[in-house]
Design a protein around this motif. Structure first.
Motif, PDB file in Angstrom:
ATOM      1  N   ASP A  39      -5.838  -9.745 -10.462  1.00  0.00           N
ATOM      2  CA  ASP A  39      -4.269  -9.786 -10.073  1.00  0.00           C
ATOM      3  C   ASP A  39      -4.203  -9.042  -8.760  1.00  0.00           C
ATOM      4  O   ASP A  39      -4.030  -7.977  -8.337  1.00  0.00           O
ATOM      5  N   SER A  40      -4.467 -10.076  -7.553  1.00  0.00           N
ATOM      6  CA  SER A  40      -4.611  -9.767  -6.321  1.00  0.00           C
ATOM      7  C   SER A  40      -3.372  -9.394  -5.665  1.00  0.00           C
ATOM      8  O   SER A  40      -3.201  -8.441  -4.659  1.00  0.00           O
ATOM      9  N   GLN A  41      -2.202  -9.761  -6.064  1.00  0.00           N
ATOM     10  CA  GLN A  41      -0.732  -9.386  -5.439  1.00  0.00           C
ATOM     11  C   GLN A  41      -0.462  -8.242  -6.238  1.00  0.00           C
ATOM     12  O   GLN A  41       0.242  -7.379  -5.589  1.00  0.00           O
ATOM     13  N   GLY A  42      -0.831  -7.876  -7.533  1.00  0.00           N
ATOM     14  CA  GLY A  42      -0.772  -6.755  -8.249  1.00  0.00           C
ATOM     15  C   GLY A  42      -1.568  -5.601  -7.515  1.00  0.00           C
ATOM     16  O   GLY A  42      -0.969  -4.269  -7.226  1.00  0.00           O
ATOM     17  N   LEU A  43      -2.391  -5.702  -6.961  1.00  0.00           N
ATOM     18  CA  LEU A  43      -3.335  -4.908  -6.395  1.00  0.00           C
ATOM     19  C   LEU A  43      -2.591  -4.586  -4.870  1.00  0.00           C
ATOM     20  O   LEU A  43      -2.826  -3.521  -4.534  1.00  0.00           O
ATOM     21  N   ALA A  44      -2.442  -5.506  -4.239  1.00  0.00           N
ATOM     22  CA  ALA A  44      -1.645  -5.613  -2.969  1.00  0.00           C
ATOM     23  C   ALA A  44      -0.259  -4.588  -3.026  1.00  0.00           C
ATOM     24  O   ALA A  44       0.053  -3.664  -2.309  1.00  0.00           O
ATOM     25  N   THR A  45       0.463  -4.816  -3.989  1.00  0.00           N
ATOM     26  CA  THR A  45       1.661  -4.246  -4.278  1.00  0.00           C
ATOM     27  C   THR A  45       1.519  -2.640  -4.614  1.00  0.00           C
ATOM     28  O   THR A  45       2.092  -1.784  -4.125  1.00  0.00           O
ATOM     29  N   ALA A  46       0.424  -2.323  -5.615  1.00  0.00           N
ATOM     30  CA  ALA A  46      -0.058  -0.964  -5.823  1.00  0.00           C
ATOM     31  C   ALA A  46      -0.472  -0.168  -4.503  1.00  0.00           C
ATOM     32  O   ALA A  46      -0.156   0.978  -4.610  1.00  0.00           O
ATOM     33  N   ILE A  47      -1.181  -0.750  -3.744  1.00  0.00           N
ATOM     34  CA  ILE A  47      -1.677  -0.376  -2.564  1.00  0.00           C
ATOM     35  C   ILE A  47      -0.529   0.110  -1.429  1.00  0.00           C
ATOM     36  O   ILE A  47      -0.447   1.117  -1.066  1.00  0.00           O
ATOM     37  N   MET A  48       0.370  -0.709  -1.431  1.00  0.00           N
ATOM     38  CA  MET A  48       1.614  -0.508  -0.483  1.00  0.00           C
ATOM     39  C   MET A  48       2.339   0.790  -1.217  1.00  0.00           C
ATOM     40  O   MET A  48       2.883   1.562  -0.572  1.00  0.00           O
ATOM     41  N   THR A  49       2.635   0.812  -2.658  1.00  0.00           N
ATOM     42  CA  THR A  49       3.042   1.700  -3.239  1.00  0.00           C
ATOM     43  C   THR A  49       2.575   3.203  -3.177  1.00  0.00           C
ATOM     44  O   THR A  49       3.214   4.039  -2.737  1.00  0.00           O
ATOM     45  N   VAL A  50       1.317   3.241  -2.961  1.00  0.00           N
ATOM     46  CA  VAL A  50       0.318   4.320  -2.908  1.00  0.00           C
ATOM     47  C   VAL A  50       0.532   4.785  -1.560  1.00  0.00           C
ATOM     48  O   VAL A  50       0.719   6.237  -0.957  1.00  0.00           O
ATOM     49  N   GLN A  51       0.338   3.938  -0.501  1.00  0.00           N
ATOM     50  CA  GLN A  51       0.562   4.067   0.831  1.00  0.00           C
ATOM     51  C   GLN A  51       1.867   4.862   1.457  1.00  0.00           C
ATOM     52  O   GLN A  51       2.011   5.769   2.102  1.00  0.00           O
ATOM     53  N   ALA A  52       2.875   4.242   0.583  1.00  0.00           N
ATOM     54  CA  ALA A  52       4.120   4.665   0.871  1.00  0.00           C
ATOM     55  C   ALA A  52       4.858   6.016   0.402  1.00  0.00           C
ATOM     56  O   ALA A  52       5.871   6.476   0.656  1.00  0.00           O
ATOM     57  N   ASN A  53       3.955   6.316  -0.645  1.00  0.00           N
ATOM     58  CA  ASN A  53       4.373   7.690  -1.473  1.00  0.00           C
ATOM     59  C   ASN A  53       3.366   8.729  -1.433  1.00  0.00           C
ATOM     60  O   ASN A  53       2.714   8.848  -2.370  1.00  0.00           O
TER      61      ASN A  53
END
Length: 345
Positions: free
Chosen positions: A293-307
């Motif tokens: 799930d590459s989109q799930g990975l991208a979303t998770a990365i942005m979540t961690v970066q922003a928080n």
């Protein structure tokens, strides 16, 4: 205790690092150790630096003198082919052996493997998934579960500063593994492709080498947020310099590099496969995505970066989780098995 460890791998990867970690701990505890190892492997030089007797064998038919295990309580096997070495030694000289299985592939029930597993005094899997596969192949066995332990690497502050300068003003995401198909580098590259325009501050450093690298470089052609850094010998510095570790494998026995990243204080995003969920409780000690799930990975990365608060929560949860993975604990679990085998003779 007097233990003979056997690892006949010709290379040096996570399994050899884990074997070495256990040997070091047992040496510190006063065990008398013999190590049978492949002369082609860097593992030999590492064990020679320890208070161990080293016996060289480049094949499981080699080094079967009675003197190798004459004073040993048992043989501990750490790598696939080594189980046959232990079987031969038992048949010839009567020395019991236990097996640690590290990979999550289904067991191939070949006639020699059948004999080797049936003759073992104990079988250990690194994760619930591996234990389940052992039980499926050999229902008569009652395998133990003992995980790998995190290795702590030295940190060179000059190297850390160099890495940070190289990726200045970037949220640095590392993916460290041998570049093999099942390690999910294609998922990381697809996530990088999704993020290249959405989030220019994220940069991916791919740490590793292997037969899939050329194909992966082709896949990443044109991406400015991906750097192929090759295999690294200074992982402590990379862990210290990075902001996040990803490990989106398709299959994974346990994931020793995940343990190493968590132990270094990095938040980790990995796939829900194999033994990885033994390490990562989703949103507690890390984040889990579905395999591929590459989109799930991208979303998770942005979540961690922003928080930043989420990063702190995950890192704190990881340190709590790691208490049951520490080498002091896992070595004690092995000692209990050794004692059970010894007392049953």
């Amino acid at each position: 205790m007097k233990i003979c460890h056997v690892n006949l791998a010709s290379g040096y990867h996570g399994g050899e690092n884990q074997t070495l970690q256990l040997i070091k701990q047992q040496a510190a505890l006063g065990y008398e150790l013999t190590v049978v190892a492949n002369p082609k492997s860097p593992f030999v030089a590492a064990v020679r630096a320890l208070p161990c007797r080293v016996v060289l064998a480049n094949h499981y038919f080699a080094a079967h003198a009675a003197s190798v295990t004459a004073d040993c309580d048992l043989v501990h096997v750490h790598e696939g082919r080594a189980i046959y070495w232990a079987l031969i030694q038992k048949l010839r000289h009567g020395v019991p052996y236990i097996v640690t299985r590290r990979i999550d592939n289904p067991l191939k029930k070949k006639w020699l493997a059948n004999i080797a597993y049936r003759k073992a005094s104990a079988v250990v899997g690194l994760s619930r998934d591996i234990v389940a596969k052992i039980q499926h192949a050999y229902p008569q066995l009652s395998p133990y579960k003992i995980p790998s332990s995190p290795v702590t690497y030295p940190i060179d502050e000059t190297e850390v500063n160099d890495i940070r300068s190289r990726f200045k003003h970037r949220f640095l995401v590392i993916h460290a593994a041998n570049m093999l198909q099942h390690k999910g580098f294609d998922v990381t590259i697809a996530a990088a492709k999704a993020l290249q325009e959405q989030n220019a501050n994220v940069h991916f450093a791919l740490l590793g080498d292997g037969k899939a690298r050329e194909q992966l470089e082709t896949l990443a052609a044109g991406l400015t947020n991906v750097t192929f850094c090759g295999k690294q010998s200074n992982m402590g510095s990379w862990f210290a310099a990075a902001d996040l570790q990803v490990h989106p494998s398709y299959t994974e026995g346990l994931g020793s590099v995940i343990l190493e990243g968590l132990n270094s204080g990095l938040p980790v995003i990995a796939s829900r496969t194999g033994g990885i969920p033994d390490i990562i409780d989703d949103h507690v000690s890390g984040l889990l995505i579905e395999p591929g799930d590459s989109q799930g990975l991208a979303t998770a990365i942005m979540t961690v970066q922003a928080n930043p608060q989420l990063r702190e929560t995950l890192c704190a949860g990881a340190q709590q989780k790691l208490t049951s993975f520490r080498i002091e604990h896992t070595a004690e679990l092995y000692q209990k098995i050794y004692q059970e085998v010894k007392s049953s003779l």
